[in-house]
Design a protein around this motif. Structure first.
Motif, short mmCIF file in Angstrom:
data_model
loop_
_atom_site.label_atom_id
_atom_site.label_comp_id
_atom_site.label_asym_id
_atom_site.label_seq_id
_atom_site.Cartn_x
_atom_site.Cartn_y
_atom_site.Cartn_z
N GLY A 121 -4.83 14.18 -12.37
CA GLY A 121 -4.37 15.02 -11.26
C GLY A 121 -3.05 14.63 -10.65
N ILE A 122 -2.47 13.52 -11.08
CA ILE A 122 -1.16 13.12 -10.53
C ILE A 122 -0.08 13.91 -11.26
N PRO A 123 0.68 14.74 -10.54
CA PRO A 123 1.71 15.55 -11.18
C PRO A 123 2.94 14.71 -11.54
N ASP A 124 3.87 15.33 -12.27
CA ASP A 124 5.10 14.63 -12.68
C ASP A 124 6.07 14.44 -11.53
N GLN A 125 5.95 15.23 -10.47
CA GLN A 125 6.81 15.09 -9.29
C GLN A 125 5.93 15.03 -8.05
N PHE A 126 6.24 14.10 -7.14
CA PHE A 126 5.46 13.95 -5.92
C PHE A 126 6.28 13.15 -4.91
N LEU B 58 9.45 -2.74 -6.95
CA LEU B 58 10.24 -1.79 -6.19
C LEU B 58 11.72 -2.12 -6.30
N SER B 59 12.53 -1.06 -6.40
CA SER B 59 13.99 -1.21 -6.36
C SER B 59 14.53 0.00 -5.60
N PRO B 60 15.82 0.03 -5.33
CA PRO B 60 16.39 1.20 -4.65
C PRO B 60 16.26 2.49 -5.47
N SER B 61 16.08 2.37 -6.79
CA SER B 61 16.04 3.56 -7.64
C SER B 61 14.65 3.93 -8.16
N GLY B 62 13.62 3.07 -7.97
CA GLY B 62 12.31 3.40 -8.48
C GLY B 62 11.26 2.36 -8.18
N ALA B 63 10.07 2.56 -8.76
CA ALA B 63 8.94 1.67 -8.49
C ALA B 63 7.92 1.77 -9.62
N ALA B 64 7.06 0.76 -9.69
CA ALA B 64 5.89 0.80 -10.56
C ALA B 64 4.67 0.87 -9.65
N LEU B 65 3.79 1.81 -9.95
CA LEU B 65 2.62 2.05 -9.12
C LEU B 65 1.35 1.80 -9.92
N GLN B 66 0.34 1.30 -9.25
CA GLN B 66 -0.96 1.12 -9.87
C GLN B 66 -1.94 2.04 -9.17
N VAL B 67 -2.72 2.78 -9.97
CA VAL B 67 -3.71 3.71 -9.44
C VAL B 67 -5.05 3.47 -10.13
N GLU B 68 -6.12 3.94 -9.52
CA GLU B 68 -7.44 3.81 -10.13
C GLU B 68 -7.61 4.80 -11.28
N ASN B 69 -6.95 5.97 -11.15
CA ASN B 69 -7.08 7.02 -12.14
C ASN B 69 -5.86 7.92 -12.03
N GLN B 70 -5.24 8.26 -13.15
CA GLN B 70 -4.05 9.11 -13.12
C GLN B 70 -4.37 10.60 -13.15
N VAL C 262 0.85 -1.19 0.00
CA VAL C 262 0.00 0.00 0.00
C VAL C 262 0.88 1.24 0.00
N GLY C 263 0.53 2.22 -0.81
CA GLY C 263 1.27 3.47 -0.85
C GLY C 263 0.33 4.65 -1.02
N THR C 264 0.89 5.84 -0.85
CA THR C 264 0.15 7.07 -1.07
C THR C 264 1.01 8.03 -1.87
N ILE C 265 0.41 8.61 -2.90
CA ILE C 265 1.06 9.65 -3.70
C ILE C 265 0.65 10.97 -3.08
N GLU C 266 1.62 11.73 -2.55
CA GLU C 266 1.33 13.00 -1.89
C GLU C 266 1.93 14.15 -2.69
N ALA D 91 -3.58 13.92 -1.90
CA ALA D 91 -3.08 12.55 -1.72
C ALA D 91 -3.95 11.58 -2.50
N ILE D 92 -3.31 10.60 -3.14
CA ILE D 92 -4.00 9.57 -3.90
C ILE D 92 -3.44 8.22 -3.48
N ASP D 93 -4.32 7.28 -3.15
CA ASP D 93 -3.88 5.94 -2.78
C ASP D 93 -3.35 5.21 -4.01
N CYS D 94 -2.37 4.34 -3.80
CA CYS D 94 -1.83 3.55 -4.89
C CYS D 94 -1.39 2.19 -4.34
N THR D 95 -1.12 1.28 -5.27
CA THR D 95 -0.55 -0.01 -4.94
C THR D 95 0.83 -0.06 -5.57
N ILE D 96 1.83 -0.38 -4.78
CA ILE D 96 3.20 -0.50 -5.29
C ILE D 96 3.34 -1.92 -5.80
#
Length: 78
Positions: A45-50, A31-43, A14-18, A23-28
């Protein structure tokens, strides 16, 4: 050719994009030390940086979007 710096490991966390007071809930999904893939219900309003918040680990990771597809987005940690 794989452009990732690190091998990503499949997870289901479980994760949160802030961002800017929002804030938007997401599922991670991976995952790696340098990044992640996230799943959301709807993109919408999600900005390029968060900040990706992982409550179970107590982590707040500033990141930026590397790619977007339907209900998934890939992020690189800053």
């Amino acid at each position: 050719m794989n452009a990732r710096r690190d091998i990503r490991h499949r997870v289901l966390k479980v994760g949160t994009i802030e961002f800017g007071g929002g804030a938007i809930d997401c599922t991670i999904r991976n995952l790696s030390p340098s990044g992640a893939a996230l799943q959301v219900e709807n993109q919408t309003g999600i900005p390029d940086q968060f900040t990706l918040v992982m409550p179970a680990e107590g982590l707040h990771m500033p990141c930026h979007v590397a790619w977007r597809r339907a209900y998934r987005l890939g992020v690189a940690f800053d």
